[in-house]
Design a protein around this motif. Structure first.
Motif, PDB file in Angstrom:
ATOM      1  N   THR A  80       0.820  -1.203   0.000  1.00  0.00           N
ATOM      2  CA  THR A  80       0.000   0.000   0.000  1.00  0.00           C
ATOM      3  C   THR A  80       0.858   1.259   0.000  1.00  0.00           C
ATOM      4  OG1 THR A  80      -1.629  -1.220   1.311  1.00  0.00           O
ATOM      5  CG2 THR A  80      -1.890   1.162   1.213  1.00  0.00           C
ATOM      6  N   TYR A  81       2.069   1.144   0.570  1.00  0.00           N
ATOM      7  CA  TYR A  81       2.941   2.301   0.725  1.00  0.00           C
ATOM      8  C   TYR A  81       4.190   2.148  -0.148  1.00  0.00           C
ATOM      9  CZ  TYR A  81      -0.085   2.997   4.728  1.00  0.00           C
ATOM     10  OH  TYR A  81      -1.193   3.160   5.524  1.00  0.00           O
ATOM     11  N   TYR A  82       4.840   3.274  -0.408  1.00  0.00           N
ATOM     12  CA  TYR A  82       6.045   3.262  -1.219  1.00  0.00           C
ATOM     13  C   TYR A  82       7.161   2.510  -0.484  1.00  0.00           C
ATOM     14  CZ  TYR A  82       4.059   6.851  -4.268  1.00  0.00           C
ATOM     15  OH  TYR A  82       3.270   7.541  -5.157  1.00  0.00           O
ATOM     16  N   PRO A  83       7.808   1.580  -1.178  1.00  0.00           N
ATOM     17  CA  PRO A  83       8.929   0.882  -0.536  1.00  0.00           C
ATOM     18  C   PRO A  83      10.175   1.760  -0.500  1.00  0.00           C
ATOM     19  CG  PRO A  83       8.697   0.140  -2.800  1.00  0.00           C
ATOM     20  CD  PRO A  83       7.549   1.085  -2.543  1.00  0.00           C
ATOM     21  N   ASN A  84      11.015   1.525   0.476  1.00  0.00           N
ATOM     22  CA  ASN A  84      12.300   2.234   0.558  1.00  0.00           C
ATOM     23  C   ASN A  84      13.410   1.425  -0.116  1.00  0.00           C
ATOM     24  OD1 ASN A  84      11.350   4.482   2.023  1.00  0.00           O
ATOM     25  ND2 ASN A  84      11.338   3.261   3.895  1.00  0.00           N
ATOM     26  N   TYR A  85      13.053   0.615  -1.077  1.00  0.00           N
ATOM     27  CA  TYR A  85      14.024  -0.215  -1.791  1.00  0.00           C
ATOM     28  C   TYR A  85      13.481  -0.473  -3.196  1.00  0.00           C
ATOM     29  CZ  TYR A  85      10.526  -3.488  -0.063  1.00  0.00           C
ATOM     30  OH  TYR A  85       9.338  -4.087   0.251  1.00  0.00           O
ATOM     31  N   GLY A  86      14.339  -0.635  -4.123  1.00  0.00           N
ATOM     32  CA  GLY A  86      13.945  -1.001  -5.474  1.00  0.00           C
ATOM     33  C   GLY A  86      13.142   0.070  -6.185  1.00  0.00           C
ATOM     34  N   LEU A  87      12.596  -0.297  -7.338  1.00  0.00           N
ATOM     35  CA  LEU A  87      11.808   0.616  -8.145  1.00  0.00           C
ATOM     36  C   LEU A  87      10.360   0.630  -7.676  1.00  0.00           C
ATOM     37  CD1 LEU A  87      13.138  -0.296 -11.720  1.00  0.00           C
ATOM     38  CD2 LEU A  87      13.663   1.769 -10.403  1.00  0.00           C
ATOM     39  N   ILE A  88       9.754   1.806  -7.677  1.00  0.00           N
ATOM     40  CA  ILE A  88       8.347   1.904  -7.322  1.00  0.00           C
ATOM     41  C   ILE A  88       7.512   1.091  -8.317  1.00  0.00           C
ATOM     42  CG2 ILE A  88       6.390   3.500  -7.152  1.00  0.00           C
ATOM     43  CD1 ILE A  88       8.339   5.642  -6.243  1.00  0.00           C
ATOM     44  N   GLY A  89       6.633   0.290  -7.776  1.00  0.00           N
ATOM     45  CA  GLY A  89       5.792  -0.556  -8.626  1.00  0.00           C
ATOM     46  C   GLY A  89       6.345  -1.952  -8.833  1.00  0.00           C
ATOM     47  N   PHE A  90       7.593  -2.154  -8.442  1.00  0.00           N
ATOM     48  CA  PHE A  90       8.203  -3.471  -8.615  1.00  0.00           C
ATOM     49  C   PHE A  90       8.491  -4.137  -7.268  1.00  0.00           C
ATOM     50  CE2 PHE A  90       9.017  -1.450 -12.675  1.00  0.00           C
ATOM     51  CZ  PHE A  90       8.656  -2.467 -13.555  1.00  0.00           C
ATOM     52  N   ASP A  91       7.730  -3.756  -6.269  1.00  0.00           N
ATOM     53  CA  ASP A  91       7.813  -4.443  -4.984  1.00  0.00           C
ATOM     54  C   ASP A  91       6.789  -5.574  -4.962  1.00  0.00           C
ATOM     55  OD1 ASP A  91       5.777  -2.263  -4.873  1.00  0.00           O
ATOM     56  OD2 ASP A  91       5.321  -3.246  -2.970  1.00  0.00           O
ATOM     57  N   ALA A  92       6.911  -6.452  -3.997  1.00  0.00           N
ATOM     58  CA  ALA A  92       5.962  -7.566  -3.850  1.00  0.00           C
ATOM     59  C   ALA A  92       5.569  -7.661  -2.379  1.00  0.00           C
ATOM     60  CB  ALA A  92       6.591  -8.873  -4.316  1.00  0.00           C
ATOM     61  N   TYR A  93       4.315  -7.422  -2.115  1.00  0.00           N
ATOM     62  CA  TYR A  93       3.822  -7.482  -0.746  1.00  0.00           C
ATOM     63  C   TYR A  93       3.317  -8.895  -0.451  1.00  0.00           C
ATOM     64  CZ  TYR A  93       0.971  -6.565   3.385  1.00  0.00           C
ATOM     65  OH  TYR A  93       0.435  -6.612   4.636  1.00  0.00           O
ATOM     66  N   VAL A  94       3.834  -9.492   0.620  1.00  0.00           N
ATOM     67  CA  VAL A  94       3.389 -10.828   1.016  1.00  0.00           C
ATOM     68  C   VAL A  94       2.959 -10.794   2.481  1.00  0.00           C
ATOM     69  CG1 VAL A  94       4.784 -12.102  -0.655  1.00  0.00           C
ATOM     70  CG2 VAL A  94       5.769 -11.506   1.562  1.00  0.00           C
TER      71      VAL A  94
END
Length: 300
Positions: free
Chosen positions: A225-239
């Motif tokens: 739901t929130y912007y990750p502090n790692y990697g590219l925005i939109g290319f995170d995976a929430y589990v």
């Protein structure tokens, strides 16, 4: 045959004394059936069998092995045709020795050994760094590190045959306090509260990025739901096992794929080994369509 019949007549005496004697002669005609070389060739031939990969166990962490190929065999067609022709023309050939010709299949054991995990097609790294944004000024590196280390160790190395899939939680197992995961902040902006297993989404995100760059299929995926502090925005995976959020990747390549996750010095490393068959490399980029809006409040 007739000679034997004549001898029997002589033993019977003068035929004049046997006016009612009938003599029956049974003539048997034997037909010679020509041999057919194509039929002999087909019945004597054995088709080659390709080598193939198989798994030595039910787990996708079990070793992938190779079933040996079987060479095909067939008679020497030229010599077979010559012998059949001579027999059909009446030549007496009571015995003939014909050599077999052996043929390897297109997929041999040596070929599969050479192809198995022969190339590193991607290696993705993600740093467990201090949070760049926080509502309370906390830093969650050390607590998160415990969970990221445990998730990386639990995932270890997964090997997928062509067509097989693996989910993050299938590989990692249960993520809860009974499995010695601790409460930690997720490494996202405005992450807000500690959760058991906080940080495992960064591990899953590194896996997701490596899978995409390796040309693997993403069968199931959720963003945070929130912007990750790692990697590219939109290319995170929430589990999250509590929220039934998982990541599933599928090997759509022609050969097996090995996926290994390691954690050391606050860095997650995902290594994908497979066979480089000339497929185009996948690159990732982000185009921001609107201004970044910070979420209001804390995620609960």
């Amino acid at each position: 045959m007739l000679g034997e019949f004549e001898d029997n007549i002589k033993q019977m005496g003068d035929t004049a004394e046997m006016p009612n004697t009938e003599i029956l002669i049974d003539t048997t005609i034997v037909e010679f059936i020509s041999l057919k070389a194509p039929e002999i060739y087909e019945k004597a031939s054995v088709a080659p069998v390709d080598a193939y990969y198989y798994r030595d166990g039910a787990s996708k962490k079990s070793q992938i092995k190779i079933a040996d190929h079987v060479a095909g065999k067939s008679l020497d067609a030229e010599k077979l045709n010559d012998i059949v022709r001579r027999i059909n023309y009446g030549e007496n050939i009571p015995y003939a020795e014909l050599p077999y010709v052996y043929t390897n299949p297109a997929v041999t054991s040596d070929l599969l050994k050479e192809k198995l995990f022969s190339d590193t097609i991607n290696q993705t790294r993600s740093v467990n760094k201090e949070d760049s944004y926080s509502v309370s000024g906390w830093v969650g590196v050390e607590e998160r590190s415990v969970n990221m280390q445990k998730a990386a160790n639990a995932f270890g190395q997964v090997m997928l045959l062509s067509g097989e899939s693996i989910s993050f939680f299938e590989a990692v197992g249960a993520v809860n306090s009974r499995s010695n995961y601790v409460q930690a902040y997720e490494n996202v902006e405005n992450g807000g509260i500690k959760i058991v297993g906080g940080g495992i989404s960064q591990v899953a995100s590194a896996l997701y990025t490596a899978a995409v760059k390796s040309g693997l299929e993403i069968s199931l995926h959720y963003n945070n739901t929130y912007y990750p502090n790692y990697g590219l925005i939109g290319f995170d995976a929430y589990v999250s096992s509590d929220e039934d959020r998982d990541l599933v990747i599928k090997n759509t390549r022609d050969y097996p794929v090995s996926v290994k996750i390691e954690y050391s010095d606050n860095i997650i490393t995902v290594t994908v080994d497979a066979t480089d068959n000339g497929a185009s490399a996948v690159s990732l980029s982000v185009v921001e369509l609107s201004a970044k809006v910070e979420p209001d409040g804390v995620k609960y």
